[in-house]
Design an enzyme around this catalytic site. Structure first.
Site, mmCIF file in Angstrom:
data_model
loop_
_atom_site.group_PDB
_atom_site.id
_atom_site.type_symbol
_atom_site.label_atom_id
_atom_site.label_comp_id
_atom_site.label_asym_id
_atom_site.label_seq_id
_atom_site.Cartn_x
_atom_site.Cartn_y
_atom_site.Cartn_z
ATOM 1 N N CYS A 259 0.833 -1.216 0.000
ATOM 2 C CA CYS A 259 0.000 0.000 0.000
ATOM 3 C C CYS A 259 0.865 1.262 0.000
ATOM 4 C CB CYS A 259 -0.911 -0.026 1.232
ATOM 5 S SG CYS A 259 -1.773 1.523 1.513
ATOM 6 N N HIS B 250 -8.719 7.349 3.503
ATOM 7 C CA HIS B 250 -8.176 8.708 3.552
ATOM 8 C C HIS B 250 -9.306 9.709 3.423
ATOM 9 C CE1 HIS B 250 -8.099 7.286 -0.634
ATOM 10 N NE2 HIS B 250 -8.351 8.535 -0.986
ATOM 11 N N GLY C 260 -15.076 7.380 -7.092
ATOM 12 C CA GLY C 260 -13.749 7.673 -7.652
ATOM 13 C C GLY C 260 -12.598 7.323 -6.751
ATOM 14 N N ASP D 38 -1.619 16.419 -0.875
ATOM 15 C CA ASP D 38 -1.940 15.644 -2.077
ATOM 16 C C ASP D 38 -1.032 16.102 -3.220
ATOM 17 O OD1 ASP D 38 -4.847 14.048 -2.998
ATOM 18 O OD2 ASP D 38 -3.447 14.724 -4.543
ATOM 19 N N HIS E 43 -3.468 0.219 8.435
ATOM 20 C CA HIS E 43 -4.118 0.025 7.142
ATOM 21 C C HIS E 43 -5.589 -0.358 7.339
ATOM 22 C CE1 HIS E 43 -4.258 -0.727 2.840
ATOM 23 N NE2 HIS E 43 -5.060 -1.738 3.130
ATOM 24 N N HIS F 135 -9.960 13.714 2.309
ATOM 25 C CA HIS F 135 -9.413 14.900 1.649
ATOM 26 C C HIS F 135 -9.860 16.130 2.445
ATOM 27 C CE1 HIS F 135 -8.679 12.830 -2.345
ATOM 28 N NE2 HIS F 135 -9.577 12.005 -1.830
HETATM 29 P P1 AMP Z 1 -9.044 9.031 -4.009
HETATM 30 O O1 AMP Z 1 -9.153 9.164 -5.509
HETATM 31 O O2 AMP Z 1 -10.196 9.607 -3.258
HETATM 32 O O3 AMP Z 1 -8.755 7.590 -3.649
HETATM 33 O O4 AMP Z 1 -7.793 9.904 -3.578
HETATM 34 C C1 AMP Z 1 -6.476 9.505 -3.719
HETATM 35 C C2 AMP Z 1 -5.650 10.742 -3.708
HETATM 36 O O5 AMP Z 1 -4.305 10.374 -3.447
HETATM 37 C C3 AMP Z 1 -5.641 11.509 -5.019
HETATM 38 O O6 AMP Z 1 -6.107 12.830 -4.796
HETATM 39 C C4 AMP Z 1 -4.165 11.495 -5.440
HETATM 40 O O7 AMP Z 1 -3.765 12.700 -6.039
HETATM 41 C C5 AMP Z 1 -3.460 11.253 -4.121
HETATM 42 N N1 AMP Z 1 -2.161 10.618 -4.184
HETATM 43 C C6 AMP Z 1 -1.835 9.483 -4.846
HETATM 44 N N2 AMP Z 1 -0.549 9.168 -4.621
HETATM 45 C C7 AMP Z 1 -0.055 10.120 -3.783
HETATM 46 C C8 AMP Z 1 1.216 10.348 -3.160
HETATM 47 N N3 AMP Z 1 2.248 9.531 -3.358
HETATM 48 N N4 AMP Z 1 1.359 11.432 -2.355
HETATM 49 C C9 AMP Z 1 0.317 12.263 -2.131
HETATM 50 N N5 AMP Z 1 -0.909 12.100 -2.678
HETATM 51 C C10 AMP Z 1 -1.086 11.039 -3.498
#
Ligand code: AMP
Length: 119
Positions: free
Chosen positions: A9, A105, A98, A35, A51, A107
């Site tokens: 992960c 997580h 999405g 992000d 996790h 946002h």
């Molecule tokens: P979700 O689409 O709701 O699952 O959100 C996943 C988020 O993780 C997206 O906004 C991505 O831009 C962000 N993301 C993916 N990989 C990374 C990373 N290595 N560091 C920071 N954010 C990330």
């Protein structure tokens, strides 16, 4: 890596400092980092250290970590000075919403006017 982490992960790897990220808040239970594809002037992801796949995997045992995440989000909103303008805390679950990373997580978004309903 802690036994409560998933070796495959990406967010567990961020929590373990195995891959670089801009961590802005870290406790025994919660990690918050910026992000990499920000959708607002403030776009921070808050995750549990352990996790957990998503909100559908939440059990009665997770009450404290969820409270810790919300508390950290409110703290970060003040630190980012978006508390007066307003902010949004959202967790995408499953394909229709999405979700793209399968470690729970939230946002934290703010710093611009947002519309409702979301797209
Ligand atoms: P979700 O689409 O709701 O699952 O959100 C996943 C988020 O993780 C997206 O906004 C991505 O831009 C962000 N993301 C993916 N990989 C990374 C990373 N290595 N560091 C920071 N954010 C990330």
């Amino acid at each position: 890596m802690s036994p409560d982490r998933d070796t495959e992960c990406i967010f567990c790897k961020i929590a373990d400092h195995e891959i670089p990220s801009e961590i802005v808040h870290e406790t025994d239970t919660v990690v918050a980092f910026r992000d990499t594809n920000p959708q607002a002037p403030t776009h921070i992801l808050l995750i549990p250290q352990d996790h957990i796949e998503d909100l559908t995997a939440i059990t009665d045992d997770h009450g404290q970590v969820l409270a810790d995440i919300v508390h950290a989000a409110a703290h970060l909103a003040r630190a980012e000075e978006i508390d007066e303008g307003g902010w949004r805390l959202v967790s995408n679950v499953g394909p229709d919403a999405g979700q793209s990373v399968f470690h729970l997580h939230f946002h934290l978004l703010g710093g611009r006017k947002m519309s409702w309903p979301p797209g």
